[in-house]
Design an enzyme around this catalytic site. Sequence first.
Site, short mmCIF file in Angstrom:
data_model
loop_
_atom_site.label_atom_id
_atom_site.label_comp_id
_atom_site.label_asym_id
_atom_site.label_seq_id
_atom_site.Cartn_x
_atom_site.Cartn_y
_atom_site.Cartn_z
N ASP A 183 1.27 -18.65 3.86
CA ASP A 183 0.67 -19.67 3.01
C ASP A 183 0.08 -20.81 3.83
OD1 ASP A 183 3.41 -19.94 3.59
OD2 ASP A 183 3.72 -21.41 2.01
N ASP A 227 -5.05 -8.79 3.02
CA ASP A 227 -6.00 -8.72 1.91
C ASP A 227 -6.37 -10.13 1.45
OD1 ASP A 227 -7.59 -7.18 0.30
OD2 ASP A 227 -6.01 -6.56 -1.07
N LYS A 260 5.40 -13.88 6.24
CA LYS A 260 6.19 -14.75 5.37
C LYS A 260 7.66 -14.61 5.75
CE LYS A 260 6.49 -17.60 1.82
NZ LYS A 260 6.03 -19.00 1.94
N TYR A 305 0.81 -1.22 0.00
CA TYR A 305 0.00 0.00 0.00
C TYR A 305 0.85 1.27 0.00
CZ TYR A 305 -4.94 -1.21 0.26
OH TYR A 305 -6.21 -1.59 -0.06
#
Length: 420
Positions: free
Chosen positions: A283, A307, A229, A159
């Site tokens: 993930d 998101d 991550k 963003y």
Amino acid sequence: MSYDKIEVPDDGERITLVDEETGELDVPENPIIPILHGDGIGTDVGPAAQKVLDAAAEATGRSIAWMRVYGGESAREKYDENLPDDTVDAIREFRVAIKGPMTTPVGSGFRSLNVALRQTLDLYANVRPTYHLDGVPSPVKNPEEMDMITFRENTEDVYAGIEWEAGTDEVEQVREFLEEDMGVEDVLHDGPIGIGVKPISEFASKRLIREAFDYALANDRDSVTLVHKGNIMKFTEAQFRDWGYEVVEEEYGDEFITEDELWDEHDGERPEDTIVVKDRIADNMLQQLLTRTSDYSVIATMNLNGDYMSDAAGAQIGGLGIAPGVNYGHGRALAEPVHGSAPKYAGEDKVNPTAMILSGREMLDYLGWSDAADLVRDAVEETISSGKVTYDLHRQIEGGEKLATSEFADTVVENIEKLS
């Protein structure tokens, strides 16, 4: 403050900030609330939500003085620009607002107006509750197990929008800097390339994580999970996780325990009046939303992860037509649905306004009107569970009654009156 093309209602009062340090607000019984209907189907779902929120306020002895503000298509008609100062200044001054979906072109044109509003007003926490309503069709067997709220950082990560276009002098300067000055080798391919920067700061990470922890404490949630991550992005996403654990250790004391402590010291049994802090690789978390849904309650994560995850969670409870959202800043909130503007359905009085209505429910809760907020949820659930639904749900159920957008809102209002 005076406005060029916005009328300030004379039958309402301003919400004011009473504590600069905490962001505490003084909310009158008749607050002035800016509303931006939005693009596309916003012209349908915006008025529908207003009608329902008015009914909930009235049922609890209050009222809302709505102040129309403009963005996107409606702003271009009035101001010949996408996001006029009037709109930004009004939301800043009156502190709590609600907006419908806004259209953002892909790959070209202006950057997202949603992002622009969040960043301009420093609405740093994008908060997306995900819970199942009885009667909503779902692709999973037990959608009622989903009761999760995602705190998504709103100002950094993708963003921030820091990127350089392939083929420009600027991107070649960045490439040269990375390869020659920073020693980045064997990663950047020859030929045209676009390059972006992913900023993750201690300041932005910690204030977002505090919001998630404070919410968990205030709402008797049993866990907060930091999603990242960090196995790959060790100096951005892993650092977000580490800053989360620092916040727990330095600021919250015995109110939170880590997952390691839960198993090493308590054999997996959560002590009463404590909240477990977990962390998960992004993930892996996406599949655990399906396989271990009830294990997760409050999520704190960066922008892109949030998101993806909140949309995936929304699918489990029936889709984004049901999913609400709200953006929090310091003593400021802007409610908005998660879904897009779906311009091909604009003006057809057809689409499902539930996400916009439930976003309004989050706004009412932020105002401290929990009784009105509960009425909205209960009335929406009563309407849907009785089979009175818009076309998107009607095609998935048997024996229901298909309603227009406005008719659905009218039915929710009737149920508010019955329940109150």
